[in-house]
Design an enzyme around this catalytic site. Structure first.
Site, PDB file in Angstrom:
ATOM      1  N   HIS A 194      16.713  80.476 142.592  1.00 47.55           N
ATOM      2  CA  HIS A 194      15.313  80.533 143.024  1.00 47.55           C
ATOM      3  C   HIS A 194      14.945  81.997 143.269  1.00 47.55           C
ATOM      4  O   HIS A 194      15.573  82.676 144.078  1.00 47.55           O
ATOM      5  CB  HIS A 194      15.109  79.690 144.283  1.00 47.55           C
ATOM      6  CG  HIS A 194      15.257  78.219 144.014  1.00 47.55           C
ATOM      7  ND1 HIS A 194      15.911  77.369 144.860  1.00 47.55           N
ATOM      8  CD2 HIS A 194      14.827  77.477 142.961  1.00 47.55           C
ATOM      9  CE1 HIS A 194      15.876  76.138 144.341  1.00 47.55           C
ATOM     10  NE2 HIS A 194      15.229  76.181 143.194  1.00 47.55           N
ATOM     11  N   GLU A 197      14.546  84.101 146.722  1.00 51.42           N
ATOM     12  CA  GLU A 197      15.624  84.109 147.710  1.00 51.42           C
ATOM     13  C   GLU A 197      16.488  85.349 147.490  1.00 51.42           C
ATOM     14  O   GLU A 197      17.627  85.274 147.050  1.00 51.42           O
ATOM     15  CB  GLU A 197      16.416  82.793 147.576  1.00 51.42           C
ATOM     16  CG  GLU A 197      15.522  81.572 147.811  1.00 51.42           C
ATOM     17  CD  GLU A 197      16.112  80.246 147.320  1.00 51.42           C
ATOM     18  OE1 GLU A 197      17.287  80.216 146.909  1.00 51.42           O
ATOM     19  OE2 GLU A 197      15.382  79.236 147.358  1.00 51.42           O
ATOM     20  N   ARG A 252       9.298  81.124 142.763  1.00 49.40           N
ATOM     21  CA  ARG A 252      10.543  80.365 142.919  1.00 49.40           C
ATOM     22  C   ARG A 252      11.140  79.948 141.565  1.00 49.40           C
ATOM     23  O   ARG A 252      12.353  80.003 141.360  1.00 49.40           O
ATOM     24  CB  ARG A 252      10.233  79.106 143.751  1.00 49.40           C
ATOM     25  CG  ARG A 252      11.299  78.018 143.743  1.00 49.40           C
ATOM     26  CD  ARG A 252      10.791  76.838 144.571  1.00 49.40           C
ATOM     27  NE  ARG A 252      11.561  75.635 144.408  1.00 49.40           N
ATOM     28  CZ  ARG A 252      12.512  75.218 145.255  1.00 49.40           C
ATOM     29  NH1 ARG A 252      12.835  75.939 146.296  1.00 49.40           N
ATOM     30  NH2 ARG A 252      13.140  74.085 145.062  1.00 49.40           N
ATOM     31  N   HIS A 322      21.805  79.853 147.912  1.00 46.54           N
ATOM     32  CA  HIS A 322      20.361  79.779 148.135  1.00 46.54           C
ATOM     33  C   HIS A 322      20.009  80.302 149.523  1.00 46.54           C
ATOM     34  O   HIS A 322      20.881  80.714 150.285  1.00 46.54           O
ATOM     35  CB  HIS A 322      19.878  78.325 148.022  1.00 46.54           C
ATOM     36  CG  HIS A 322      19.983  77.755 146.637  1.00 46.54           C
ATOM     37  ND1 HIS A 322      18.902  77.599 145.826  1.00 46.54           N
ATOM     38  CD2 HIS A 322      21.055  77.339 145.917  1.00 46.54           C
ATOM     39  CE1 HIS A 322      19.296  77.101 144.661  1.00 46.54           C
ATOM     40  NE2 HIS A 322      20.602  76.928 144.689  1.00 46.54           N
TER      41      HIS A 322
HETATM   42 ZN   LIG Z   1      16.916  77.892 146.585  1.00 47.54          ZN
END
Ligand SMILES: [Zn+2]
Ligand SMILES: *[C@@H]1O[C@H](CO)[C@@H](O)[C@H](O)[C@H]1NC(C)=O
Ligand SMILES: *[C@@H]1O[C@H](CO)[C@@H](O)[C@H](O)[C@H]1NC(C)=O
Ligand SMILES: *[C@@H]1O[C@H](CO)[C@@H](O)[C@H](O)[C@H]1NC(C)=O
Length: 436
Positions: A194, A197, A252, A322
């Site tokens: 993502h 992050e 994202r 994550h």
């Molecule tokens: Zn994530």
């Protein structure tokens, strides 16, 4: 609803509506796009408030930080949302009128970002002789760093590409381990699935530095590097990561185009071929949890899946990094059932979280993703587990919402130091046999 993860599913989320240009140093960050934007934490009590919020967010677009979509809102679990400056007042008024509790986590997103990046101009990223692991790096710098690692440690590192991203960027993987020894066991770790992050790619780089740097004097690390092959993919979603630096800090998904909608991107952690596009994933291309037009539609997911399939006989662990929530999660994500080797995995998770805690006293929750975080289908840990990888973990690193995705660079060192202990603990466990 089944999507709600029992007790403490608090803390996670995202949505994304804006764009701008990042000019490192000096000029306006992201064209001042986030000026006046806020991040609110909303805590619905009771079913009625949950329903109200779900309806409210159908009418009003917000960027979900945690959980990642409106469908995952649950009773007594908080929801962190990033609200555009034009909507903050309306949203607060509606919450007040409905007597729903909320607090402001970040009162001006643009200011918070500028505060954090104030020192960028003086940092002289590129002129530094030594790579700085305590700052966030844009994609180009990370790629140059990978080549540098490959060149500096030829006996311990091999850098190769497993395919190309939607926009044509190479998908690099670093293979770590003593290359003159045969190996029977391997471990995979990916970061930057993502885009926003940022702490995640920072950790993969930290891990590689630690593994290579301590190989000579740290007997544990030497054992790991001699007996395991560790595949590290520092930036999985390269297009999205680049976009989060250049245009939209809170992006994202991947960056693939959709045939029918102008919205771009697929959630790379909903695109795997395991209970694809069921609960906890969206079929709408504009949603942040969009599962894609078909499983493995994203070239990044397809490339990783192909590589993992090819190496499945040796792969003992799959780890995906994550943020944010401070959790260590294992299968299943898509259902509440208990995995067959629960005792071994649970013990590994417990040891990892204990090791992590020993660094700075930071507590992580751990357990099956479905009950600890929320139900999601098409996730990489479920896919890896189904393909025979006995230990599949997803980390949600710091924090629990104070900074959310804007985790300051000053927290890179403590976050990576503690996470290193956890990953090391999992890797060491692979050298022992679990019989429970
Ligand atoms: Zn994530
Ligand atoms: C959402 O919009 C509909 C139609 O405009 C309206 O009837 C409804 O009350 C709104 N719901 C909330 C929670 O704002
Ligand atoms: C990494 O180094 C090896 C030699 O050790 C070389 O064969 C390989 O091409 C390098 N990888 C890349 C992507 O340049
Ligand atoms: C790798 O393993 C070989 C064979 O055990 C050993 O001789 C060599 O020193 C190791 N390489 C490094 C860099 O330690």
């Amino acid at each position: 609803m089944a999507a709600c993860a029992g007790v403490g599913a608090a803390l996670l989320g995202c949505v994304l509506l804006y764009c701008s240009m990042l000019r490192p140093a000096g000029a306006q960050l992201y064209r001042n796009r986030y000026d006046g934007d806020q991040v609110l934490r909303i805590t619905p009590r009771g079913h009625g408030e949950v329903q109200f919020l779900k309806e409210l967010f159908q009418n009003m677009t917000v960027d979900f930080w945690q959980p990642s979509s409106a469908s995952l809102i649950c009773e007594d679990s908080s929801v962190d949302v990033h609200v555009g400056h034009r909507r903050t007042r309306t949203l607060k008024t509606q919450l007040q009128q409905a007597f729903i509790h909320y607090e402001v986590l970040i009162s001006n997103l643009q200011k918070e970002m500028e505060k954090q990046t104030h020192s960028w101009s003086s940092r002289k990223r590129r002129s530094e002789l030594q790579y700085n692991y305590e700052v966030y790096h844009p994609l180009g710098e990370i790629q140059r760093w990978m080549f540098e690692m490959n060149r500096t440690y030829p006996h311990l590192v091999d850098l190769f590409s497993i395919g190309r991203s939607y926009e044509g960027r190479p998908l690099y993987v670093l293979q770590l381990g003593n290359r003159s020894r045969h190996y029977r066991k391997a471990m995979w770790m990916d970061c930057g699935v993502h885009a926003r992050e940022w702490i995640s790619p920072a950790f993969c780089q930290w891990f590689v530095r630690e593994a290579l740097g301590s190989y000579q004097h740290d007997s544990t690390m030497r054992r790991l590097m001699n007996h395991l092959r560790i595949f590290v993919m520092p930036v999985f979603n390269v297009d999205g990561y680049h976009y989060s630096w250049k245009t939209d800090r809170f992006w994202r998904k991947t960056r693939s185009k959709n045939a029918k909608y102008h919205c771009r991107g697929v959630d790379a952690n909903r695109n795997w071929k395991v209970k694809w596009c069921d609960e906890g994933a969206s079929r709408h291309p504009c949603d942040d949890t969009y599962c894609g037009p078909f499983p493995e539609s994203e070239p990044e997911v397809r490339a990783a899946a192909r590589f993992l399939r090819k190496n499945r006989k040796r792969l003992q662990a799959y780890i995906s990094i994550h943020a944010y929530a401070q959790m260590l999660l294992y299968p299943y994500s898509y259902k509440y059932a208990t995995i067959p080797n629960f005792n071994c995995v649970e013990t590994a998770a417990q040891n990892a979280v204990t090791a992590l805690y020993s660094a700075h006293g930071v507590r992580y929750r751990y357990g099956p993703a479905s009950t600890t975080l929320y139900v999601s289908s098409g996730s990489s840990i479920d896919w890896a587990y189904r393909h025979g990888v006995p230990y599949a973990f997803a980390f949600e690193l710091r924090d629990t919402g104070h900074y959310g995705f804007l985790l300051p660079e000053a927290l890179i060192t403590p976050t990576c130091t503690e996470t290193m202990r956890a990953v090391r603990s999992i890797a060491l466990g692979l050298l022992r046999k679990c019989t429970s």
